[in-house]
Design a protein around this motif. Structure first.
Motif, PDB file in Angstrom:
ATOM      1  N   VAL A 435       0.822  -1.219   0.000  1.00  0.00           N
ATOM      2  CA  VAL A 435       0.000   0.000   0.000  1.00  0.00           C
ATOM      3  C   VAL A 435       0.851   1.262   0.000  1.00  0.00           C
ATOM      4  N   ALA A 436       2.043   1.221   0.631  1.00  0.00           N
ATOM      5  CA  ALA A 436       2.873   2.422   0.704  1.00  0.00           C
ATOM      6  C   ALA A 436       3.619   2.680  -0.598  1.00  0.00           C
ATOM      7  N   LEU A 437       4.056   1.603  -1.283  1.00  0.00           N
ATOM      8  CA  LEU A 437       4.790   1.756  -2.528  1.00  0.00           C
ATOM      9  C   LEU A 437       3.892   1.624  -3.750  1.00  0.00           C
ATOM     10  N   CYS A 438       2.632   1.229  -3.523  1.00  0.00           N
ATOM     11  CA  CYS A 438       1.683   1.031  -4.631  1.00  0.00           C
ATOM     12  C   CYS A 438       2.236   0.023  -5.638  1.00  0.00           C
ATOM     13  N   VAL A 439       2.813  -1.053  -5.110  1.00  0.00           N
ATOM     14  CA  VAL A 439       3.526  -2.018  -5.946  1.00  0.00           C
ATOM     15  C   VAL A 439       3.051  -3.431  -5.611  1.00  0.00           C
ATOM     16  N   ASP A 440       2.957  -4.262  -6.625  1.00  0.00           N
ATOM     17  CA  ASP A 440       2.631  -5.673  -6.457  1.00  0.00           C
ATOM     18  C   ASP A 440       3.877  -6.397  -5.932  1.00  0.00           C
ATOM     19  N   VAL A 441       4.063  -6.386  -4.603  1.00  0.00           N
ATOM     20  CA  VAL A 441       5.210  -7.053  -3.990  1.00  0.00           C
ATOM     21  C   VAL A 441       4.826  -8.497  -3.719  1.00  0.00           C
ATOM     22  N   ARG A 442       5.533  -9.431  -4.351  1.00  0.00           N
ATOM     23  CA  ARG A 442       5.202 -10.848  -4.181  1.00  0.00           C
ATOM     24  C   ARG A 442       6.399 -11.623  -3.672  1.00  0.00           C
ATOM     25  N   GLU A 443       6.094 -12.676  -2.940  1.00  0.00           N
ATOM     26  CA  GLU A 443       7.136 -13.486  -2.327  1.00  0.00           C
ATOM     27  C   GLU A 443       7.283 -14.805  -3.069  1.00  0.00           C
ATOM     28  N   GLY A 444       8.534 -15.237  -3.226  1.00  0.00           N
ATOM     29  CA  GLY A 444       8.801 -16.524  -3.839  1.00  0.00           C
ATOM     30  C   GLY A 444       9.715 -17.337  -2.950  1.00  0.00           C
ATOM     31  N   TYR A 445       9.953 -18.574  -3.352  1.00  0.00           N
ATOM     32  CA  TYR A 445      10.778 -19.485  -2.565  1.00  0.00           C
ATOM     33  C   TYR A 445      11.545 -20.391  -3.510  1.00  0.00           C
ATOM     34  N   GLY A 446      12.801 -20.596  -3.194  1.00  0.00           N
ATOM     35  CA  GLY A 446      13.619 -21.481  -4.010  1.00  0.00           C
ATOM     36  C   GLY A 446      15.004 -21.610  -3.419  1.00  0.00           C
ATOM     37  N   GLN A 447      15.835 -22.390  -4.054  1.00  0.00           N
ATOM     38  CA  GLN A 447      17.198 -22.631  -3.617  1.00  0.00           C
ATOM     39  C   GLN A 447      18.119 -22.688  -4.828  1.00  0.00           C
ATOM     40  N   THR A 448      19.416 -22.606  -4.556  1.00  0.00           N
ATOM     41  CA  THR A 448      20.382 -22.811  -5.629  1.00  0.00           C
ATOM     42  C   THR A 448      20.118 -24.147  -6.312  1.00  0.00           C
ATOM     43  N   GLU A 449      19.799 -25.157  -5.503  1.00  0.00           N
ATOM     44  CA  GLU A 449      19.665 -26.525  -6.016  1.00  0.00           C
ATOM     45  C   GLU A 449      18.452 -26.735  -6.913  1.00  0.00           C
ATOM     46  N   ASN A 450      17.520 -25.766  -6.952  1.00  0.00           N
ATOM     47  CA  ASN A 450      16.436 -25.872  -7.935  1.00  0.00           C
ATOM     48  C   ASN A 450      16.341 -24.591  -8.767  1.00  0.00           C
ATOM     49  N   CYS A 451      17.463 -23.942  -8.951  1.00  0.00           N
ATOM     50  CA  CYS A 451      17.549 -22.732  -9.790  1.00  0.00           C
ATOM     51  C   CYS A 451      16.625 -21.624  -9.303  1.00  0.00           C
TER      52      CYS A 451
END
Length: 710
Positions: A435-451
């Motif tokens: 709401v403060a940046l008016c941006v679609d901030v999304r979270e992801g998950y991964g590791q080096t071992e799965n690129c």
């Protein structure tokens, strides 16, 4: 969906927001959950290689801006206030030149190794030898990687802040024949040249700076060349290498084998030496193509500032190029990042929770400001959060124009997409930033071992607190962890160690079969190995993954209770006063203690209020004296306890004793990895005296603190 279409993809996601993963019928096994796939796009595949990815962006518009940097302005004596760009066509020409020059070196015998102790030498072929890059983010690093893709060679990236021991280990372990680096690292390499028999060519690149030399100063390249010659190593400038290749271009040598080794990606090494993950051409192809079904950003302008050796940044840059976007490289100085952003005006930006927590903390501190400014910001944030909770909207026609336009301007004013990874990010932090940046901030998950391609929040999903569903084209399942109290039959949600299978899963660690066997588990159905992540997750009511614990970083207190130390650390690190925080606990002690590095400016104001005298953020000695003051220490600890109570953490998760120090944890003092993760074991060794002192006193009485804000 065989052909990607943006509108159709958005509609497909919208139809599956209530159940974002589906279980494969009949896939439940004893000790494991069902196998889950992405509900919107379960069967995405790709036969593209890393080589193809760049050409797809190139074919969209060869004359489009590709790689940019701020050149040196001789008149100003500083970096220019604009970005200079290589087009896609320029980049294609340059990568062919670099690859051609390396081909010529092979023919000339320049890359033949020095004799080993048995007098044997190793001579590379035209393909499959390793080339390393050691330096900060800059366009040349990406051109080098693209050149190696074009000639079927392996790229090895070193973190900019690696020390001599680790960097030389990686150069030796990877058998790197060529090293592209800046002059600042040449002495480290040449002092250890006898340990690097495969290294035969050094290519020098330097940051933009003054062209003229001081009186009596000799060229760095000349000095390096004379020193390197003593060890049989050749030295060239980057410009000379490009010119060599332009004079005698060679055709690309492209491997179509999906198992071809494209990169050795070294983990940051929180314990011991880093491991080399083998990243193949097939791994890269699906990881980048699959992002098109998740990210939805085409031809964006992105800033490069996260470490290039990290799989997150490297994969993101490949995606930007795949969709015809432009990458502007920051100036190399973190303190000038905001300046870089305001000049570049990017439309997309990767981040990490550590950065987002600090931004959110600064906004929260402003919410407490007295007078009209604080009042307006509180009204604006509260109104937008209420609207967001009801509708999911991140914009507001009145408050954005009056208040948040200035906040957005700090990041250049055009950001419309941000993502975060590498560690969990608190839902309230993501909500505030949306709401403060008016941006679609999304979270992801991964590791080096799965690129870094594992899960990603779905577009327009306003229900925060997860890392989204499994990504298109790969599979997820959970494994029981009975010793930790997590099973796939838990109610209301199955819980267990997170596992992934699919084209993005690496083939193992180079030269370490034991670690490979510990990390990859063959499935009973014979359809390939599962990657054991070491993270504990649960599947929520929307069919999304939530990270709840870490298998290896759980600590047991004297009561026998387990604490997810990194999760608790991340929660407390969002306090605006905090720059860095390290929590410690073990099975011989009944409570947690912490060592904290305060953020200088808010800490100076805080200490001034407690001590009733002025403390300047610019006065290091005054800050250190304030940090050592018992009254300041107690007041700081109380703020942690207040935050913990507001966030409803368990009693055993509260910090019960605190040490303040003004010297930051860093790779230079051995307390952090190059990816800025705390080396927990090393910290326990170096700070043993502080830990003994913290545990010598009774734990702070939690009942003395209520959860009221400052």
């Amino acid at each position: 969906m065989s052909t990607f279409n943006l509108e159709a993809a958005e509609a497909q996601w919208a139809a599956h927001l209530d159940k974002q993963m589906v279980a494969v019928p009949g896939s439940k096994e004893e000790g494991f959950s069902e196998i889950y796939k992405n509900a919107a796009f379960p069967e995405v595949s790709a036969d593209t290689t890393a080589y193809d990815l760049f050409l797809q962006g190139y074919n969209m518009d060869p004359n489009a801006n590709c790689l940019g940097h701020r050149p040196w302005d001789e008149a100003k004596g500083d970096l220019a206030d604009y970005f200079s760009w290589r087009t896609y066509a320029d980049t294609e020409t340059e990568r062919t030149a670099l690859g051609s020059a390396m081909s010529a070196w092979v023919e000339q015998g320049l890359l033949t190794s020095r004799p080993d102790e048995k007098g044997q030498v190793d001579e590379p072929g035209m393909v499959d030898f390793s080339v390393a890059y050691w330096g900060a983010n800059r366009p040349e690093a990406t051109v080098v990687a693209l050149a190696l893709n074009a000639y079927s060679r392996c790229v090895v990236s070193l973190y900019d802040n690696y020390d001599a021991a680790v960097s030389c280990y990686i150069l030796q372990h990877s058998k790197s024949r060529v090293l592209f680096t800046t002059s600042s690292y040449i002495p480290i390499v040449l002092r250890n040249a006898e340990k690097l028999p495969y290294l035969k060519v050094l290519v020098i690149l330097d940051h933009p700076g003054p062209a003229a030399l001081a009186h009596g100063e000799i060229e760095k390249e000349q000095l390096a060349r004379e020193w390197a010659a003593l060890h049989g190593i050749h030295v060239f400038s980057y410009k000379d290498v490009v010119n060599q290749g332009l004079a005698s271009p060679r055709p690309h040598i492209v491997s179509r084998d999906p198992n071809h080794l494209d990169a050795l990606c070294y983990t940051s090494g929180t314990t011991g030496l880093p491991k080399a993950s083998r990243i193949t051409s097939g791994n890269c192809g699906l990881g980048i193509e699959g992002l098109r079904y998740v990210v939805f950003q085409e031809k964006m302008v992105a800033i490069s500032y996260l470490p290039l050796a990290h799989i997150l940044e490297r994969g993101w840059e490949m995606y930007v190029l795949r969709v015809g976007g432009s990458i502007g490289y920051y100036s190399g100085k973190v303190e000038r990042l905001l300046e870089d952003l305001q000049i570049l005006k990017p439309t997309a930006m990767p981040s990490v929770p550590r950065v987002l927590n600090r931004i959110a903390g600064q906004i929260e501190a402003q919410l407490e400001a007295p007078g009209l400014k604080g009042f307006l910001l509180r009204r604006a944030v509260n109104a937008k959060i209420k609207n967001y909770n009801e509708t999911g909207a991140i914009t507001h026609p009145f408050w954005d124009r009056l208040v948040f336009r200035k906040v957005r301007a700090l990041l250049g004013g055009r950001i419309n997409f941000m993502f975060t990874g590498s560690a969990p990010c608190r839902p309230d932090v993501l909500r505030l930033l949306r709401v403060a940046l008016c941006v679609d901030v999304r979270e992801g998950y991964g590791q080096t071992e799965n690129c870094a391609y594992a899960t990603f929040m779905a577009p327009h999903d306003r229900h925060l607190g997860s890392v989204g569903p499994v990504n298109p084209g790969i599979e997820l399942r959970l494994r029981d962890c009975p010793d930790l109290g997590y099973t796939t039959s838990d109610k209301p949600y199955p819980r267990g160690e997170i596992m992934f299978r699919g084209q993005t899963v690496f083939t193992g660690y180079e030269g370490d079969e034991k670690k490979t066997a510990e990390t990859l588990m063959e499935g009973k159905d014979g359809r390939g190995p599962w990657l054991l992540t070491g993270d504990v997750g649960q599947i929520d009511q929307y069919g999304r993954l939530q990270i709840v614990d870490r298998v290896k970083n759980l600590i047991k207190l004297a009561q026998g209770e387990y604490i997810a130390i990194e999760r608790v650390e991340g929660l407390f690190a969002s306090l605006p006063l905090v720059q860095q925080l390290w929590l410690y606990g073990d099975s011989y002690q009944p409570h947690l203690v912490g060592v904290c590095v305060p953020e200088p400016e808010p800490f100076a104001e805080f200490a001034s209020r407690i001590l009733k005298r002025s403390v300047s953020a610019a006065d290091q000695k005054a800050l250190e004296e304030a940090a050592a003051d018992p009254a300041v220490n107690e007041a700081f600890l109380r703020e942690f306890i207040k935050l913990g109570k507001r966030q409803k953490v368990g009693t055993l998760e509260q910090i019960r004793a605190l040490k303040l120090r003004m010297e930051p944890f860093s790779p230079e003092n051995g307390l952090m990895t190059p990816t800025l993760k705390i080396k927990r074991q090393e910290a326990a060794k170096q700070l043993k005296k502080d830990l003994d002192e913290l545990y010598s006193h009774p734990p702070y009485d939690l009942s003395k603190v209520n959860d009221a804000k400052l």
